[in-house]
Design a protein around this motif. Structure first.
Motif, PDB file in Angstrom:
ATOM      1  N   ILE A   1    -102.382 -12.749 -60.376  1.00  0.00           N
ATOM      2  CA  ILE A   1    -102.104 -12.090 -61.650  1.00  0.00           C
ATOM      3  C   ILE A   1    -102.631 -12.929 -62.811  1.00  0.00           C
ATOM      4  N   TYR A   2    -102.346 -14.228 -62.797  1.00  0.00           N
ATOM      5  CA  TYR A   2    -102.815 -15.084 -63.894  1.00  0.00           C
ATOM      6  C   TYR A   2    -104.339 -15.173 -63.944  1.00  0.00           C
ATOM      7  N   LYS A   3    -104.972 -15.250 -62.789  1.00  0.00           N
ATOM      8  CA  LYS A   3    -106.441 -15.302 -62.774  1.00  0.00           C
ATOM      9  C   LYS A   3    -107.027 -13.975 -63.240  1.00  0.00           C
ATOM     10  N   GLY A   4    -106.401 -12.866 -62.864  1.00  0.00           N
ATOM     11  CA  GLY A   4    -106.863 -11.571 -63.348  1.00  0.00           C
ATOM     12  C   GLY A   4    -106.716 -11.448 -64.853  1.00  0.00           C
ATOM     13  N   PHE A   5    -105.591 -11.943 -65.373  1.00  0.00           N
ATOM     14  CA  PHE A   5    -105.382 -11.939 -66.819  1.00  0.00           C
ATOM     15  C   PHE A   5    -106.453 -12.784 -67.510  1.00  0.00           C
ATOM     16  N   ALA A   6    -106.748 -13.926 -66.928  1.00  0.00           N
ATOM     17  CA  ALA A   6    -107.766 -14.806 -67.501  1.00  0.00           C
ATOM     18  C   ALA A   6    -109.127 -14.127 -67.556  1.00  0.00           C
ATOM     19  N   ARG A   7    -109.525 -13.502 -66.462  1.00  0.00           N
ATOM     20  CA  ARG A   7    -110.841 -12.865 -66.417  1.00  0.00           C
ATOM     21  C   ARG A   7    -110.913 -11.666 -67.363  1.00  0.00           C
TER      22      ARG A   7
ATOM     23  N   HIS B   1    -101.778  -4.199 -69.048  1.00  0.00           N
ATOM     24  CA  HIS B   1    -101.318  -3.561 -67.815  1.00  0.00           C
ATOM     25  C   HIS B   1    -101.544  -4.524 -66.654  1.00  0.00           C
ATOM     26  N   VAL B   2    -100.473  -4.819 -65.939  1.00  0.00           N
ATOM     27  CA  VAL B   2    -100.527  -5.746 -64.809  1.00  0.00           C
ATOM     28  C   VAL B   2     -99.994  -5.034 -63.579  1.00  0.00           C
ATOM     29  N   GLU B   3    -100.800  -5.010 -62.524  1.00  0.00           N
ATOM     30  CA  GLU B   3    -100.381  -4.355 -61.287  1.00  0.00           C
ATOM     31  C   GLU B   3    -100.645  -5.253 -60.093  1.00  0.00           C
TER      32      GLU B   3
END
Length: 197
Positions: A166-172, A150-152
């Protein structure tokens, strides 16, 4: 060693991906698309997953095949490195601020691919990368890695900041989800005894 290596060669792209889930966030990325390189490097750096990604694609046609195929191969390599997923935390989430932007990413290494995408861009390109391909990149990674993702975008104005948050959130979120939980004793984190299906 929780590592994965995928070679994917078609008439449209030639790809080599190597990952190490227990790395330090080192990267060696060359896709032929500068902004995509930058985002995969951000993913590696902030997930602490070592990533090598080398792509030769048909960029004379457009960027679609290079974006899609590299994401499919990266997801495969991550899935290979996860093995039977025994002992992993399984879930991860992160709020990721970047200046005026705030993104939220939550994921489950469930073995059931699904993407919820609630984000968008107000310009057609970041660098030379078509922004319509960004959602497709996440869909492709989720598909082959077996992620419920889920990406918001909660808010934001600057398109570079939006994408990078978004990419940094996905990474974390991935960093949290792939971690080994010593309390689980290597058990697969599901009452079914397996993940997926």
């Amino acid at each position: 060693m929780r590592t994965g290596r995928i070679e994917r060669n078609t008439a449209e792209t030639r790809i080599l991906v190597e990952v190490d889930l227990d790395g330090t966030g080192t990267y060696d990325v060359a896709t032929g698309i500068g902004f995509l390189d930058h985002m995969v490097e951000q993913f590696a750096k902030h997930s602490l997953i070592d990533v090598t990604l080398k792509v030769t694609g048909d960029l004379h046609v457009d960027q679609h095949h290079t974006t899609e195929d590299s994401a499919l191969a990266l997801g495969q390599a991550l899935g290979q490195a996860l093995g039977d997923k025994g002992g992993i935390a399984r879930y991860g989430s992160a709020y990721s601020p970047m200046d005026e932007t705030l993104a939220r990413v939550a994921l489950d290494i469930s073995g059931r691919p699904y993407l919820v995408w609630r984000a968008g861009f107000s310009q057609e390109k970041l660098g030379e990368w078509d922004t319509e391909l960004i959602e497709h990149w996440f869909h492709s990674v989720a598909q082959t890695c077996g992620l419920t993702l889920h990406v918001e975008l909660l808010y934001g104005v600057n398109n570079h900041h939006i994408c990078e948050a978004i990419y940094k959130g996905f990474a974390r979120a991935m960093r949290a989800a792939v971690e080994i939980d010593p309390r689980k004793g290597g058990a697969i984190p599901s009452t079914k005894g397996q993940l997926g299906g």
